[in-house]
Design an enzyme around this catalytic site. Structure first.
Site, PDB file in Angstrom:
ATOM      1  CD  GLU A  35      -2.685  -1.827   0.581  1.00 50.15           C
ATOM      2  OE1 GLU A  35      -1.649  -2.700   0.651  1.00 50.15           O
ATOM      3  OE2 GLU A  35      -3.602  -2.174   0.060  1.00 50.15           O
ATOM      4  CG  ASP A  66     -42.763   1.910   1.044  1.00 58.43           C
ATOM      5  OD1 ASP A  66     -41.889   2.088   1.658  1.00 58.43           O
ATOM      6  OD2 ASP A  66     -43.325   2.518   0.379  1.00 58.43           O
ATOM      7  CE1 TYR A 122       0.602   3.806   5.408  1.00 55.68           C
ATOM      8  CE2 TYR A 122      -0.488   1.654   4.583  1.00 55.68           C
ATOM      9  CZ  TYR A 122      -0.606   2.874   5.167  1.00 55.68           C
ATOM     10  OH  TYR A 122      -1.922   3.496   5.300  1.00 55.68           O
ATOM     11  CG  HIS A 181      -2.814   4.503   1.246  1.00 55.28           C
ATOM     12  ND1 HIS A 181      -3.881   3.649   1.235  1.00 55.28           N
ATOM     13  CD2 HIS A 181      -2.243   4.170   2.191  1.00 55.28           C
ATOM     14  CE1 HIS A 181      -4.105   2.729   2.237  1.00 55.28           C
ATOM     15  NE2 HIS A 181      -3.031   3.052   2.929  1.00 55.28           N
ATOM     16  CD  GLN A 210     -22.463   6.314   2.101  1.00 49.53           C
ATOM     17  OE1 GLN A 210     -22.696   5.644   1.074  1.00 49.53           O
ATOM     18  NE2 GLN A 210     -23.300   7.008   2.735  1.00 49.53           N
ATOM     19  NE  ARG A 233     -16.228  -3.846  -4.662  1.00 52.26           N
ATOM     20  CZ  ARG A 233     -17.702  -4.663  -4.384  1.00 52.26           C
ATOM     21  NH1 ARG A 233     -17.785  -5.154  -3.225  1.00 52.26           N
ATOM     22  NH2 ARG A 233     -18.488  -4.529  -5.490  1.00 52.26           N
ATOM     23  CB  CYS A 264     -20.891   2.558   0.945  1.00 59.31           C
ATOM     24  SG  CYS A 264     -20.918   2.522   2.463  1.00 59.31           S
ATOM     25  CB  CYS A 291     -20.676  -1.067   9.293  1.00 62.67           C
ATOM     26  SG  CYS A 291     -21.444  -1.649   7.689  1.00 62.67           S
ATOM     27  NE  ARG A 300      -2.431  -6.461   2.611  1.00 63.15           N
ATOM     28  CZ  ARG A 300      -3.338  -5.342   3.056  1.00 63.15           C
ATOM     29  NH1 ARG A 300      -3.281  -4.930   4.420  1.00 63.15           N
ATOM     30  NH2 ARG A 300      -4.087  -4.666   2.390  1.00 63.15           N
ATOM     31  CB  VAL A 321     -50.112   4.498   6.184  1.00 64.98           C
ATOM     32  CG1 VAL A 321     -50.716   4.437   7.603  1.00 64.98           C
ATOM     33  CG2 VAL A 321     -49.523   3.107   5.844  1.00 64.98           C
TER      34      VAL A 321
HETATM   35  P1  FAD Z   1     -36.635   6.624   1.693  1.00 68.45           P
HETATM   36  O1  FAD Z   1     -35.742   5.742   1.289  1.00 68.45           O
HETATM   37  O2  FAD Z   1     -37.023   7.694   0.954  1.00 68.45           O
HETATM   38  O3  FAD Z   1     -37.973   5.825   1.949  1.00 68.45           O
HETATM   39  C1  FAD Z   1     -39.260   6.366   2.341  1.00 68.45           C
HETATM   40  C2  FAD Z   1     -40.198   5.344   2.331  1.00 68.45           C
HETATM   41  O4  FAD Z   1     -41.358   5.965   2.501  1.00 68.45           O
HETATM   42  C3  FAD Z   1     -40.622   5.081   0.612  1.00 68.45           C
HETATM   43  O5  FAD Z   1     -40.320   3.625   0.306  1.00 68.45           O
HETATM   44  C4  FAD Z   1     -41.946   5.269   0.532  1.00 68.45           C
HETATM   45  O6  FAD Z   1     -42.520   4.883  -0.653  1.00 68.45           O
HETATM   46  C5  FAD Z   1     -42.583   5.227   1.863  1.00 68.45           C
HETATM   47  N1  FAD Z   1     -43.779   6.213   2.103  1.00 68.45           N
HETATM   48  C6  FAD Z   1     -43.763   7.518   2.036  1.00 68.45           C
HETATM   49  N2  FAD Z   1     -45.108   8.061   2.643  1.00 68.45           N
HETATM   50  C7  FAD Z   1     -45.841   7.055   2.819  1.00 68.45           C
HETATM   51  C8  FAD Z   1     -47.228   6.745   3.401  1.00 68.45           C
HETATM   52  N3  FAD Z   1     -48.006   7.792   3.350  1.00 68.45           N
HETATM   53  N4  FAD Z   1     -47.513   5.322   3.254  1.00 68.45           N
HETATM   54  C9  FAD Z   1     -46.712   4.189   2.976  1.00 68.45           C
HETATM   55  N5  FAD Z   1     -45.531   4.498   2.598  1.00 68.45           N
HETATM   56  C10 FAD Z   1     -45.141   5.822   2.462  1.00 68.45           C
HETATM   57  N6  FAD Z   1     -27.235   6.970   0.364  1.00 68.45           N
HETATM   58  C11 FAD Z   1     -26.233   6.454   0.725  1.00 68.45           C
HETATM   59  O7  FAD Z   1     -25.870   6.435   1.845  1.00 68.45           O
HETATM   60  N7  FAD Z   1     -25.239   6.135  -0.211  1.00 68.45           N
HETATM   61  C12 FAD Z   1     -25.348   5.944  -1.416  1.00 68.45           C
HETATM   62  O8  FAD Z   1     -24.582   5.724  -2.282  1.00 68.45           O
HETATM   63  C13 FAD Z   1     -26.665   6.654  -1.928  1.00 68.45           C
HETATM   64  N8  FAD Z   1     -27.109   6.643  -3.214  1.00 68.45           N
HETATM   65  C14 FAD Z   1     -28.118   7.128  -3.803  1.00 68.45           C
HETATM   66  C15 FAD Z   1     -28.247   7.186  -4.943  1.00 68.45           C
HETATM   67  C16 FAD Z   1     -29.588   7.733  -5.534  1.00 68.45           C
HETATM   68  C17 FAD Z   1     -29.737   7.604  -7.037  1.00 68.45           C
HETATM   69  C18 FAD Z   1     -30.686   8.003  -4.643  1.00 68.45           C
HETATM   70  C19 FAD Z   1     -31.842   8.556  -5.084  1.00 68.45           C
HETATM   71  C20 FAD Z   1     -30.438   7.833  -3.181  1.00 68.45           C
HETATM   72  C21 FAD Z   1     -29.180   7.431  -2.780  1.00 68.45           C
HETATM   73  N9  FAD Z   1     -28.610   7.591  -1.475  1.00 68.45           N
HETATM   74  C22 FAD Z   1     -27.745   7.143  -0.884  1.00 68.45           C
HETATM   75  C23 FAD Z   1     -29.701   8.371  -0.538  1.00 68.45           C
HETATM   76  C24 FAD Z   1     -30.569   7.028   0.454  1.00 68.45           C
HETATM   77  O9  FAD Z   1     -30.949   6.258  -0.432  1.00 68.45           O
HETATM   78  C25 FAD Z   1     -31.594   7.822   1.133  1.00 68.45           C
HETATM   79  O10 FAD Z   1     -30.764   8.809   2.154  1.00 68.45           O
HETATM   80  C26 FAD Z   1     -32.400   6.899   2.015  1.00 68.45           C
HETATM   81  O11 FAD Z   1     -33.089   6.060   1.602  1.00 68.45           O
HETATM   82  C27 FAD Z   1     -33.290   7.605   2.959  1.00 68.45           C
HETATM   83  O12 FAD Z   1     -34.144   6.664   3.672  1.00 68.45           O
HETATM   84  P2  FAD Z   1     -35.471   6.985   4.394  1.00 68.45           P
HETATM   85  O13 FAD Z   1     -35.836   5.443   4.974  1.00 68.45           O
HETATM   86  O14 FAD Z   1     -35.380   8.033   5.141  1.00 68.45           O
HETATM   87  O15 FAD Z   1     -36.247   7.500   3.172  1.00 68.45           O
HETATM   88  P1  NAP Z   2     -27.536  17.163  -2.409  1.00 62.81           P
HETATM   89  O1  NAP Z   2     -26.483  16.624  -2.053  1.00 62.81           O
HETATM   90  O2  NAP Z   2     -28.164  18.168  -1.135  1.00 62.81           O
HETATM   91  O3  NAP Z   2     -27.593  18.092  -3.624  1.00 62.81           O
HETATM   92  C1  NAP Z   2     -28.754  18.761  -4.200  1.00 62.81           C
HETATM   93  C2  NAP Z   2     -28.060  19.649  -5.344  1.00 62.81           C
HETATM   94  O4  NAP Z   2     -29.159  20.687  -5.762  1.00 62.81           O
HETATM   95  C3  NAP Z   2     -26.788  20.409  -4.945  1.00 62.81           C
HETATM   96  O5  NAP Z   2     -25.809  20.536  -6.148  1.00 62.81           O
HETATM   97  C4  NAP Z   2     -27.347  21.835  -4.921  1.00 62.81           C
HETATM   98  O6  NAP Z   2     -26.413  22.782  -5.528  1.00 62.81           O
HETATM   99  C5  NAP Z   2     -28.575  21.822  -5.802  1.00 62.81           C
HETATM  100  N1  NAP Z   2     -29.716  22.893  -5.276  1.00 62.81           N
HETATM  101  C6  NAP Z   2     -30.007  23.015  -4.071  1.00 62.81           C
HETATM  102  N2  NAP Z   2     -31.304  23.749  -3.953  1.00 62.81           N
HETATM  103  C7  NAP Z   2     -31.589  24.007  -5.335  1.00 62.81           C
HETATM  104  C8  NAP Z   2     -32.630  24.803  -5.957  1.00 62.81           C
HETATM  105  N3  NAP Z   2     -33.387  25.573  -5.156  1.00 62.81           N
HETATM  106  N4  NAP Z   2     -32.503  24.824  -7.205  1.00 62.81           N
HETATM  107  C9  NAP Z   2     -31.458  24.443  -7.882  1.00 62.81           C
HETATM  108  N5  NAP Z   2     -30.610  23.649  -7.365  1.00 62.81           N
HETATM  109  C10 NAP Z   2     -30.417  23.382  -5.959  1.00 62.81           C
HETATM  110  O7  NAP Z   2     -28.934  16.258  -2.306  1.00 62.81           O
HETATM  111  P2  NAP Z   2     -28.951  15.234  -3.545  1.00 62.81           P
HETATM  112  O8  NAP Z   2     -28.102  15.028  -4.622  1.00 62.81           O
HETATM  113  O9  NAP Z   2     -30.474  15.299  -3.697  1.00 62.81           O
HETATM  114  O10 NAP Z   2     -28.886  13.826  -2.371  1.00 62.81           O
HETATM  115  C11 NAP Z   2     -29.833  13.760  -1.576  1.00 62.81           C
HETATM  116  C12 NAP Z   2     -28.941  12.975  -0.471  1.00 62.81           C
HETATM  117  O11 NAP Z   2     -28.816  11.596  -0.812  1.00 62.81           O
HETATM  118  C13 NAP Z   2     -27.706  13.561  -0.221  1.00 62.81           C
HETATM  119  O12 NAP Z   2     -27.621  14.313   0.918  1.00 62.81           O
HETATM  120  C14 NAP Z   2     -26.547  12.507  -0.153  1.00 62.81           C
HETATM  121  O13 NAP Z   2     -25.712  12.641   0.698  1.00 62.81           O
HETATM  122  C15 NAP Z   2     -27.376  11.101  -0.478  1.00 62.81           C
HETATM  123  N6  NAP Z   2     -26.712  10.446  -1.563  1.00 62.81           N
HETATM  124  C16 NAP Z   2     -25.479   9.966  -1.279  1.00 62.81           C
HETATM  125  C17 NAP Z   2     -24.723   9.438  -2.193  1.00 62.81           C
HETATM  126  C18 NAP Z   2     -23.433   8.764  -1.895  1.00 62.81           C
HETATM  127  O14 NAP Z   2     -23.033   8.272  -2.873  1.00 62.81           O
HETATM  128  N7  NAP Z   2     -23.046   8.828  -0.731  1.00 62.81           N
HETATM  129  C19 NAP Z   2     -25.164   9.316  -3.569  1.00 62.81           C
HETATM  130  C20 NAP Z   2     -26.372   9.993  -3.838  1.00 62.81           C
HETATM  131  C21 NAP Z   2     -27.099  10.413  -2.840  1.00 62.81           C
HETATM  132  P3  NAP Z   2     -26.252  24.428  -5.712  1.00 62.81           P
HETATM  133  O15 NAP Z   2     -27.067  24.857  -4.529  1.00 62.81           O
HETATM  134  O16 NAP Z   2     -25.017  24.869  -5.697  1.00 62.81           O
HETATM  135  O17 NAP Z   2     -27.020  24.464  -6.683  1.00 62.81           O
HETATM  136 FE1  SF4 Z   3     -19.912   0.549   3.669  1.00 60.28          FE
HETATM  137 FE2  SF4 Z   3     -19.991  -0.738   5.856  1.00 60.28          FE
HETATM  138 FE3  SF4 Z   3     -18.926  -1.981   3.874  1.00 60.28          FE
HETATM  139 FE4  SF4 Z   3     -17.751   0.528   5.231  1.00 60.28          FE
HETATM  140  S1  SF4 Z   3     -18.007  -1.895   6.044  1.00 60.28           S
HETATM  141  S2  SF4 Z   3     -17.950  -0.177   3.019  1.00 60.28           S
HETATM  142  S3  SF4 Z   3     -19.570   1.349   5.901  1.00 60.28           S
HETATM  143  S4  SF4 Z   3     -21.054  -1.535   4.076  1.00 60.28           S
END
Ligand code: FAD
Ligand code: NAP
Ligand code: SF4
Length: 675
Positions: free
Chosen positions: A165, A404, A167, A253, A340, A289, A338, A354, A215, A449
């Site tokens: 890596e 849901d 080091y 790294h 993260q 992986r 991830c 995790c 290693r 709901v």
């Molecule tokens: P949600 O996942 O939005 O779930 C809410 C659920 O509530 C939904 O299934 C909806 O159908 C249900 N619901 C809402 N209202 C009602 C109701 N009245 N009755 C019944 N059901 C209802 N996060 C990461 O950490 N890493 C990533 O790499 C990552 N990549 C992402 C990529 C994309 C393209 C997107 C869109 C998101 C990504 N995220 C990622 C973000 C992550 O998916 C969200 O932060 C997370 O899913 C939020 O979890 P939640 O349970 O709060 O809400």
């Molecule tokens: P986000 O990270 O908050 O990004 C939103 C984007 O929209 C920003 O680029 C912002 O940039 C822009 N924006 C905000 N308000 C706006 C407005 N009124 N008009 C136009 N542009 C606006 O949110 P997201 O991309 O929707 O992701 C949602 C969450 O999912 C995030 O918190 C993220 O952490 C998570 N997620 C994580 C991963 C991952 O790989 N870890 C991947 C996907 C999603 P400007 O304000 O500069 O325009």
């Molecule tokens: Fe993501 Fe957990 Fe795997 Fe780290 S150990 S990469 S936080 S799933």
């Protein structure tokens, strides 16, 4: 008959036997630095109980100059021996084995006193290293040997000497960092002298019945790294010097090629280790992986290695091996690679955990015990927040109903899994489905709901997530405008030129989705290697393709816009953001920042720049995709409060800003632990 005969076969090391072929690879968790040795012990003991054959601790410094950071854990004193003995005792009581990794960081050590073969600064450190003289090298060797002797006194079953890596020891091996002309530099024989001396003197000091893992960097992925022949030569010399096992290191790294991120294909580098098989007579371990028993078994069955190293998967599920042994592989919480909550935390100075398993490294603090009284609990929303609450509540003995409105569980994870390079999210949703069924949770899908449906429950959890933010751009009702949900879930047709509004995590992900023609390099190893410029180190030194990265042509022309002036992707993951930025750059994405969105019309998207709204510019686009962030969906929560019911609100429904699955799962698990 087990499905994993190779993975579960014992490995006889002569003086001791490993009960199976799974090693928990070294991870820096930050636990040792807390000084709470009971907590460190419980982290390792719970993984020993989970059946892993041998564990390697996080890197422990042999001296101040070699420690990764000021204040990082070292093995230099009697007090250290006493502390580490708490860990080894607990692991042995749990039936496990543990080796201490000795990590000398060389020029990667974060401090002005760092040392290296030559004063060549690393691109990932602000500190130019101090060139060692002969005495200085001798001191480093004896400090490393001393750390091994103390580790033995502390009860460890062995040590891992970190030689990969990029080091310290690795820095001596290659001309990339070793410019010396004395007996420690120049010819390859001279450059490999240090690691060989370290192993030889360590073996002499610890005697025969003590595991020494070396290693070894098998593919450096930096300019002027080792050839495959040099790797083989070093491995053979390390064996002669007294190593018990050779473990694989992949990439320095500072390499600009991803090696463990989720977009790296599973077992992507097992072929590299395989090239060493048969050329040494001690066991060889492969890594990177490998996150399911199926992948581990395949790697071993095809002769890529004698053992597999799983590191992050052991954070995701401490019981990985036991579950595989007992026919419960589907219940193994999957590491989605991830970074993260593990590597991103490490590099931000936070304790590792995790995303999938918030208990990791919190074993003594977050305890999921049986509930005092059984309750009827409603969880609305089967995204990660709701799923983790439902699971943990059911594990504690509660009666849980999960609602849901969608036809499947997973919430936004079902959008994430559509992204090329995020295929691991499929496995995460599958795992939740298995666990929900196994725990007898009542699931009501396709069910919107209302507050009135929830009055009879003892506890109501609102996990309804988020809805897209309305950016209120004049003309956004134009037919060319789609939301990320239209694109990812509804698979709405998208034109050849696209403007993506918003460069957060979702804007980046949607861009990757649109650039791909539906064939993800993550599921096609040769394509992935071509895309990142990785090749066989037997053909090209270091495994770097001379022609460099050769990405496929982008499926579309994408412009990614944000209002902020700063560089795109600043808010992405600490250890993965560069990969997303590089991937998009390789596909000629046009990054445009500092914009005002003026209007959308038949010509495309009109923007201007700065507070003065100058330089009106047309971004011609067939399709405009809104990824402008999200806001909480609290409709149901508000209705309940009006009815006089106080729900628990979690995940995106609680706070939408900076929401991710890590926070959603952590919050859900912790809430359920208290119900
Ligand atoms: P949600 O996942 O939005 O779930 C809410 C659920 O509530 C939904 O299934 C909806 O159908 C249900 N619901 C809402 N209202 C009602 C109701 N009245 N009755 C019944 N059901 C209802 N996060 C990461 O950490 N890493 C990533 O790499 C990552 N990549 C992402 C990529 C994309 C393209 C997107 C869109 C998101 C990504 N995220 C990622 C973000 C992550 O998916 C969200 O932060 C997370 O899913 C939020 O979890 P939640 O349970 O709060 O809400
Ligand atoms: P986000 O990270 O908050 O990004 C939103 C984007 O929209 C920003 O680029 C912002 O940039 C822009 N924006 C905000 N308000 C706006 C407005 N009124 N008009 C136009 N542009 C606006 O949110 P997201 O991309 O929707 O992701 C949602 C969450 O999912 C995030 O918190 C993220 O952490 C998570 N997620 C994580 C991963 C991952 O790989 N870890 C991947 C996907 C999603 P400007 O304000 O500069 O325009
Ligand atoms: Fe993501 Fe957990 Fe795997 Fe780290 S150990 S990469 S936080 S799933």
């Amino acid at each position: 008959m087990t499905a994993y005969p190779n993975m579960l076969a014992p490995l006889d090391l002569g003086f001791t036997t490993l009960k199976n072929r799974v090693l928990m690879g070294s991870m820096h968790t930050g636990l040792e630095e807390t000084g709470d040795w009971n907590r460190v012990a419980e982290f390792y003991a719970s993984r020993a109980r989970g059946g892993v054959a041998l564990m390697v601790t996080g890197g422990i410094g042999p001296n101040l100059e070699g420690s990764v950071l000021p204040g990082a854990a070292m093995m230099t004193t009697e007090k250290d021996v006493i502390n580490h003995a708490i860990v080894t005792d607990r692991v042995h009581q749990a039936g496990g084995k543990i080796a201490m990794q000795i990590l000398h960081a060389g020029r990667y050590a974060y401090g002005p006193k760092c040392v290296a073969p030559s004063p060549v600064k690393s691109p990932i450190s602000p500190f130019p290293p101090n060139e060692l003289d002969e005495d200085g090298i001798e001191k480093q060797i004896s400090d490393i040997v001393n750390a091994a002797v103390l580790a033995q006194q502390a009860g460890y079953d062995g040590v891992e000497i970190m030689g990969s890596e990029g080091y310290f020891l690795n820095q001596f091996i290659v001309t990339h960092t070793n410019k010396r002309t004395d007996r420690w530099g120049g010819s390859y024989e001279n450059r490999m002298r240090l690691p060989i001396e370290v192993v030889r003197r360590t073996r002499k000091a610890v005697g025969t019945d003590f595991i020494i893992i070396y290693r070894l960097s098998m593919i450096d992925l930096v300019p002027n790294g080792s050839t495959h022949d040099e790797v083989v030569q070093l491995a053979q010399e390390v064996e002669k010097a007294g190593a018990t096992i050779i473990n694989t290191g992949i990439g320095w790294h500072e390499a600009r090629i991803p090696t463990i991120a989720t977009s790296v294909p599973r077992a992507a580098f097992a072929w590299v280790t395989k090239k060493l098989m048969g050329k040494v007579s001690i066991p060889v371990i492969t890594s990177n992986r490998i996150n399911t028993p199926e992948v581990a078994e395949e790697v071993l069955a095809t002769g890529c290695a004698d053992m597999v190293s799983l590191a992050r998967p052991m954070l995701a599920d401490a019981d990985f091996v036991t579950k595989a042994m007992t026919g419960q592989a589907a219940k193994i919480a999957p590491c989605i690679a991830c970074n993260q909550a593990c590597l991103d935390h490490t590099f931000s100075g936070k304790l590792t955990s995790c995303l999938v398993n918030p208990l990791a490294c919190h074993e003594t603090e977050l305890v999921i015990g049986a509930a005092d009284a059984k309750k009827n609990i409603a969880v609305v929303g089967a995204g990660p927040a709701g799923l983790s609450t439902a699971m943990t509540a059911a594990q504690r003995g509660h009666n849980v109903t999960l609602f849901d409105r969608a036809a499947e569980i997973g919430g936004q994870l079902n959008l994430a899994k559509q992204i090329p390079g995020k295929e691991e999210f499929w496995g995460l949703v599958d795992w939740y489905r298995t666990m929900i069924a196994d725990l007898g949770i009542k699931v009501e899908l396709n069910r919107v709901v209302n507050a009135g449906d929830l009055t009879s429950f003892d506890e109501v959890i609102i996990a309804t997530g988020v809805i897209p933010r309305d950016p209120k751009i004049p003309g956004q009702e134009h037919e060319s405008v789609l939301s990320y949900i239209d694109v990812l879930r509804e698979k709405a047709p998208v034109g050849d030129t696209v403007a993506v509004i918003g460069a957060g995590g979702i804007g980046f992900d949607v861009s990757e989705f649109l650039l791909d023609d539906g064939h993800s390099p993550t599921t096609d190893l040769p394509l992935w290697m071509k895309e990142w410029g990785v090749t066989d180190p037997a053909e090209h030194r270091s495994g770097l393709a001379p022609e460099g990265p050769q990405p496929e042509a982008p499926a579309r022309q994408v412009t990614l816009l944000q209002r902020k002036k700063q560089a795109h992707g600043k808010g992405l993951g600490k250890t993965t953001g560069w990969i997303h930025r590089t991937a998009l750059k390789m596909k000629n994405v046009n990054f445009v920042g500092g914009v005002n969105y003026e209007r959308i019309d038949d010509d495309g998207l009109h923007v201007s720049f700065g507070e003065e709204r100058t330089d009106p510019t047309l971004i011609a686009a067939d399709t405009i995709v809104l990824c402008a962030g999200q806001v909480s969906d609290r409709t149901l929560a508000d209705e309940l409060i009006e009815l006089g019911i106080t729900p628990h609100i979690i995940g995106g429904a609680d706070v939408a800003a900076e929401l991710d699955a890590k926070r959603a799962i952590n919050q859900g698990t912790r809430l359920a632990a208290t119900l």
